[in-house]
Design a protein around this motif. Structure first.
Motif, PDB file in Angstrom:
ATOM      1  N   SER A  63       0.799  -1.230   0.000  1.00 40.62           N
ATOM      2  CA  SER A  63       0.000   0.000   0.000  1.00 40.62           C
ATOM      3  C   SER A  63       0.832   1.281   0.000  1.00 40.62           C
ATOM      4  O   SER A  63       0.501   2.245   0.655  1.00 40.62           O
ATOM      5  N   THR A  64       1.924   1.221  -0.741  1.00 48.99           N
ATOM      6  CA  THR A  64       2.725   2.441  -0.887  1.00 48.99           C
ATOM      7  C   THR A  64       2.506   3.038  -2.274  1.00 48.99           C
ATOM      8  O   THR A  64       3.305   3.830  -2.759  1.00 48.99           O
ATOM      9  N   GLY A  65       1.454   2.628  -2.909  1.00 50.86           N
ATOM     10  CA  GLY A  65       1.116   3.198  -4.227  1.00 50.86           C
ATOM     11  C   GLY A  65       1.933   2.606  -5.375  1.00 50.86           C
ATOM     12  O   GLY A  65       2.111   3.230  -6.419  1.00 50.86           O
ATOM     13  N   LYS A  66       2.442   1.386  -5.232  1.00 43.12           N
ATOM     14  CA  LYS A  66       3.245   0.745  -6.298  1.00 43.12           C
ATOM     15  C   LYS A  66       2.413   0.538  -7.570  1.00 43.12           C
ATOM     16  O   LYS A  66       2.820   0.938  -8.664  1.00 43.12           O
ATOM     17  N   SER A  67       1.283  -0.106  -7.396  1.00 44.28           N
ATOM     18  CA  SER A  67       0.448  -0.403  -8.568  1.00 44.28           C
ATOM     19  C   SER A  67      -0.012   0.884  -9.237  1.00 44.28           C
ATOM     20  O   SER A  67      -0.011   1.008 -10.471  1.00 44.28           O
ATOM     21  N   THR A  68      -0.354   1.849  -8.401  1.00 49.69           N
ATOM     22  CA  THR A  68      -0.768   3.144  -8.932  1.00 49.69           C
ATOM     23  C   THR A  68       0.341   3.737  -9.796  1.00 49.69           C
ATOM     24  O   THR A  68       0.102   4.181 -10.925  1.00 49.69           O
ATOM     25  N   MET A  81      -5.576  -0.520  -4.788  1.00 58.19           N
ATOM     26  CA  MET A  81      -6.407  -0.679  -3.611  1.00 58.19           C
ATOM     27  C   MET A  81      -7.538   0.357  -3.607  1.00 58.19           C
ATOM     28  O   MET A  81      -7.334   1.520  -3.908  1.00 58.19           O
ATOM     29  N   GLU A  83      -9.682   2.860  -1.950  1.00 56.97           N
ATOM     30  CA  GLU A  83      -9.468   3.756  -0.806  1.00 56.97           C
ATOM     31  C   GLU A  83     -10.392   3.425   0.370  1.00 56.97           C
ATOM     32  O   GLU A  83      -9.980   3.439   1.521  1.00 56.97           O
ATOM     33  N   ARG A 187       8.149   8.546  -2.460  1.00 56.75           N
ATOM     34  CA  ARG A 187       6.767   9.002  -2.632  1.00 56.75           C
ATOM     35  C   ARG A 187       6.379  10.015  -1.563  1.00 56.75           C
ATOM     36  O   ARG A 187       6.950  10.040  -0.462  1.00 56.75           O
ATOM     37  N   ASP A 188       5.418  10.820  -1.910  1.00 59.03           N
ATOM     38  CA  ASP A 188       4.915  11.870  -1.016  1.00 59.03           C
ATOM     39  C   ASP A 188       6.045  12.757  -0.523  1.00 59.03           C
ATOM     40  O   ASP A 188       6.168  13.082   0.667  1.00 59.03           O
TER      41      ASP A 188
HETATM   42  P1  GDP Z   1       0.250  -0.866  -3.543  1.00 60.15           P
HETATM   43  O1  GDP Z   1      -0.330  -1.831  -2.618  1.00 60.15           O
HETATM   44  O2  GDP Z   1       1.614  -0.497  -3.220  1.00 60.15           O
HETATM   45  O3  GDP Z   1       0.163  -1.420  -4.980  1.00 60.15           O
HETATM   46  O4  GDP Z   1      -0.594   0.464  -3.510  1.00 60.15           O
HETATM   47  P2  GDP Z   1      -1.825   0.895  -4.423  1.00 60.15           P
HETATM   48  O5  GDP Z   1      -1.327   1.423  -5.735  1.00 60.15           O
HETATM   49  O6  GDP Z   1      -2.830  -0.155  -4.471  1.00 60.15           O
HETATM   50  O7  GDP Z   1      -2.311   2.174  -3.582  1.00 60.15           O
HETATM   51  C1  GDP Z   1      -2.599   2.075  -2.235  1.00 60.15           C
HETATM   52  C2  GDP Z   1      -3.365   3.336  -1.833  1.00 60.15           C
HETATM   53  O8  GDP Z   1      -2.538   4.452  -1.867  1.00 60.15           O
HETATM   54  C3  GDP Z   1      -4.492   3.620  -2.764  1.00 60.15           C
HETATM   55  O9  GDP Z   1      -5.635   4.049  -1.996  1.00 60.15           O
HETATM   56  C4  GDP Z   1      -3.999   4.780  -3.583  1.00 60.15           C
HETATM   57  O10 GDP Z   1      -4.996   5.694  -3.981  1.00 60.15           O
HETATM   58  C5  GDP Z   1      -3.073   5.456  -2.645  1.00 60.15           C
HETATM   59  N1  GDP Z   1      -1.997   6.158  -3.308  1.00 60.15           N
HETATM   60  C6  GDP Z   1      -1.501   5.842  -4.527  1.00 60.15           C
HETATM   61  N2  GDP Z   1      -0.471   6.667  -4.823  1.00 60.15           N
HETATM   62  C7  GDP Z   1      -0.345   7.495  -3.749  1.00 60.15           C
HETATM   63  C8  GDP Z   1       0.551   8.573  -3.476  1.00 60.15           C
HETATM   64  O11 GDP Z   1       1.414   8.948  -4.256  1.00 60.15           O
HETATM   65  N3  GDP Z   1       0.400   9.186  -2.251  1.00 60.15           N
HETATM   66  C9  GDP Z   1      -0.555   8.789  -1.389  1.00 60.15           C
HETATM   67  N4  GDP Z   1      -0.601   9.424  -0.253  1.00 60.15           N
HETATM   68  N5  GDP Z   1      -1.407   7.832  -1.640  1.00 60.15           N
HETATM   69  C10 GDP Z   1      -1.302   7.181  -2.805  1.00 60.15           C
END
Ligand code: GDP
Ligand code: MG
Length: 679
Positions: A63-68, A81, A83, A187-188
């Motif tokens: 949940s560090t925004g990898k997939s995003t 994920m 939200e 990130r962030d």
């Molecule tokens: P993953 O588990 O690392 O693949 O993370 P996801 O891409 O599924 O994102 C997890 C959550 O973080 C989601 O609710 C995204 O909307 C949110 N998110 C994605 N990118 C960012 C970012 O750059 N900053 C913050 N604060 N949240 C983000």
């Protein structure tokens, strides 16, 4: 943009921009590897890209925004994920093709230990798996995680380094490839701490981790930078600075997508050199090794991959080749000389090797070379029977043509046998050699000289037979001439009995025979007859001539013919006077003396005719006698006995018959005087 691009020395046509971006789970929750990756790579349109593709994967806490991030950077379709629910979405390892890019992107399950309890095992395995194939590892982390040495990220990096040593340790020492780019995406990033500071902190941390690793002694002195290039970038908060976030993601995307960008990230040196059509098999093999906790030996994996792929590629090339070769199998087996067979065979062979080389040459050189040799052997073992069949058929057709040409050549009246043979032989051997050479396939170890030799032998046999037949024909012809030439003279001489009668007959015979012999010899010259054959033929000729003479003599001295000769002889002396005037007997005439005289003179002819014996001994003719030999096929021939025209008994018999005829003449003569007196 479409067009051609050169990547790592390989030219490739860029894939269609609308290539599918369907994702696939390559490793599932049960740690099973998918069976469909090969097909998926095909669907993505990457299978034939050779080395002109890239692989990137991502690591970081959950949940560090990898997939995003991946979806933004590469246009992939990984799950993000929700939200509102905040639960983990990515399970196992997923892969997707980058939109408009020849990139395979791997999204690896978050690895901070919380998602799978204390499952460090999967973390290690996925690190191994990603490193073995990826050029770039994106390490994704929050700004506030930087410097937290105890944090989950650092544990992960330690794992990555250890695994990397096992995989590429020796390779780096050799100076060969195996470098990987670690791209840290912070990130962030609020901006309070400049990126340079964050970068310094991370670099120091990384080096500390590197130092803390227990390394094998032979790799002790190697530094982190011998294996990894490090790159750092930061992204603003996605929600708080949404616009900036978007624009910086776009900039980062350019560094992946644009080869001409000065800080282009996919440097050739990171490429793991797995041809695109081998990626699925290779990854599956890697995962298998990882799963069974075997030491992952990349060179061995690459060799296995090469064996598997080269076999597959070879099989495809071979089956297309066999399809082509099949088309000419039947005609060749049916005995046909296939026009241009060699050209076809060479083309099929070249096609097959070109197909093989195109795909297989990207794999391990040693394996590629060995399998190529195997393929060549397989190709040639299919072609060889066609070649041999063609030779055999060629041999047959050339021999048939030779026979025909011989027959045609010997049809006319005036020809030189030797010329006819030589011409036909030259054409036959020329046609064969030409056809045989055409059927050769370069660098196949084939020869046609043995077959030519066989053909030459058979041509020799045929020519020999023709020569014998021709000789026979010629002998018959000469024999007919002899018969014609002796017929009249012999008849004439035998009808004029005299002391020198046999001398004249033999003289004629000698002349005729001598002409016949030179006729034979002059013709035989063009037949290439051997001395021995000439000797035999001349002997046959002499014997036949002699027998012809004897037959003529027999005809002329047959009972009736001979008796009529005697009668004529007698009549001429008894019924005609010295001046050839018919006698008219008068009573006073001495019929008895005249009769006796004429009869005695006539009877002298019997011994004259009974034996061929010239006055002049030098005219005496002779032939060697032959004893009968059933094996050699010769009948008894006793020359001496052929000199005898009729035997003693026959002579007596003929004499008696003649006497009766003569007596009739005597009675007739007597009667004629009586009747003249009576008048
Ligand atoms: P993953 O588990 O690392 O693949 O993370 P996801 O891409 O599924 O994102 C997890 C959550 O973080 C989601 O609710 C995204 O909307 C949110 N998110 C994605 N990118 C960012 C970012 O750059 N900053 C913050 N604060 N949240 C983000
Ligand atoms: Mg995710």
């Amino acid at each position: 943009a479409t067009g051609t691009a050169t990547v790592n020395g390989h030219v490739s046509v860029s894939s269609p921009l609308n290539g599918s971006t369907e994702r696939i789970q390559i490793v599932d929750e049960e740690k099973k590897f998918t069976l469909d990756l090969g097909a998926q790579i095909e669907k993505w349109g990457l299978r034939n890209e050779g080395f002109a593709y890239n692989i990137v994967s991502v690591f970081g806490s959950q949940s560090t925004g990898k997939s995003t991030l991946l979806n933004r950077l590469f246009g992939t379709t990984f799950d993000v994920m929700d939200e509102t629910k905040r639960q983990q979405t990515t399970k196992g390892i997923w892969m997707c093709r980058g939109k408009d890019m020849s990139v395979m992107v791997m999204d690896v399950e978050g690895t901070d230990g919380r998602e799978r309890g204390e499952d460090q095992d999967f973390e290690r395995k996925s690190a191994l798996f990603s490193l073995a194939s990826s050029e770039i590892l994106i390490v994704n982390l929050w700004e506030h995680q930087v410097g937290l040495y105890q944090g989950a990220n650092m544990g992960l990096l330690k794992t990555v380094f250890e695994v990397n040593l096992g995989l590429f340790g020796k390779k780096a020492k050799d100076g060969t490839s195996g470098r990987t780019l670690l791209l840290f995406v912070i990130r962030d990033h609020i901006g309070q701490t400049p990126l340079a500071n964050l970068q310094a902190t991370l670099t120091a941390d990384l080096n500390r981790i590197w130092e803390s690793l227990s390394k094998p002694t032979d790799l002790k002195d190697l530094k982190l930078s011998d294996y990894f290039d490090l790159a750092f970038t930061a992204l603003p908060h996605k929600i708080l600075s949404a616009d900036k976030f978007e624009s910086e993601v776009q900039q980062l995307r350019t560094r992946f997508a644009d080869k001409s960008s000065p800080d282009y990230l996919f440097k050739p040196v990171y490429h793991k050199r797995i041809p695109a059509d081998g990626v699925a098999f290779y990854m599956e093999g890697i995962w298998e090794q990882v799963q069974t906790n075997k030491d992952l030996d990349l060179p061995t994996q690459q060799e296995l991959l090469a064996q598997f792929r080269c076999d597959e590629i070879s099989a495809v090339a071979l089956s297309e080749f066999n399809e082509q070769a099949k088309s000419q199998k039947r005609p060749v087996e049916a005995g046909k000389v296939v026009e241009g067979l060699g050209g076809m065979m060479r083309a099929w062979r070249t096609d097959a090797l070109t197909r093989y080389d195109r795909d297989a040459s990207r794999y391990h050189k040693g394996v590629y070379g060995r399998k190529r040799a195997d393929l060549i052997a397989a190709l040639d073992s299919t072609l060889s029977p066609l070649f041999l069949g063609q030779l055999k058929n060629l041999h047959k057709s050339c021999l048939v043509a030779f026979k025909k040409e011989m027959l045609d050549g010997l049809r006319g009246e005036s020809y030189s046998f030797a010329d006819v043979v030589a011409k036909a032989r030259r054409r036959c051997e020329g046609n064969f050699s030409e056809g045989a050479k055409e059927a050769l396939v370069e660098d196949a170890d084939w020869s046609w000289e043995d077959e030519l030799q066989l053909l030459q032998e058979e041509v020799g046999v045929v020519a020999d037979q023709c020569r014998k037949d021709e000789t026979k024909k010629m002998l018959n012809q000469i024999e007919r001439n002899i018969k014609k030439q002796i017929s009249e003279p012999v008849e004439l001489h035998l009808s004029r009995p005299s002391k020198g009668m046999w001398d004249e007959i033999l003289q004629t015979f000698r002349e005729v025979l001598s002409k016949a012999e030179s006729a034979y010899l002059s013709k035989a010259k063009s037949f290439d007859c051997t001395e021995e054959e000439n000797t035999v033929s001349l002997a046959v000729l002499r014997k036949r001539a002699w027998l012809a003479l004897r037959a003529k003599i027999d005809e002329q001295t047959a009972d009736q013919a001979f008796l009529s000769k005697l009668r004529n002889h007698f009549e001429e002396r008894f019924r005609y006077d010295e001046s050839g005037v018919p006698r008219v007997w008068k009573p006073d005439d001495d019929i008895d003396s005249a009769f006796k005289k004429a009869k005695d003179q006539t009877l002298e002819l019997v011994p004259l005719y009974s034996r061929i014996s010239p006055e002049d001994d030098s005219l005496a003719f002779s032939l060697p006698s032959e004893s009968s030999d059933s094996l050699a096929g010769t009948d008894e021939f006793d020359f001496e006995s052929t000199l005898l025209v009729f035997s003693e008994t026959k002579a007596v018999e003929l004499t008696n018959k003649f006497r009766k005829d003569a007596d009739a003449y005597y009675v007739e003569a007597k009667r004629s005087t009586v009747s003249s007196v009576a008048q």
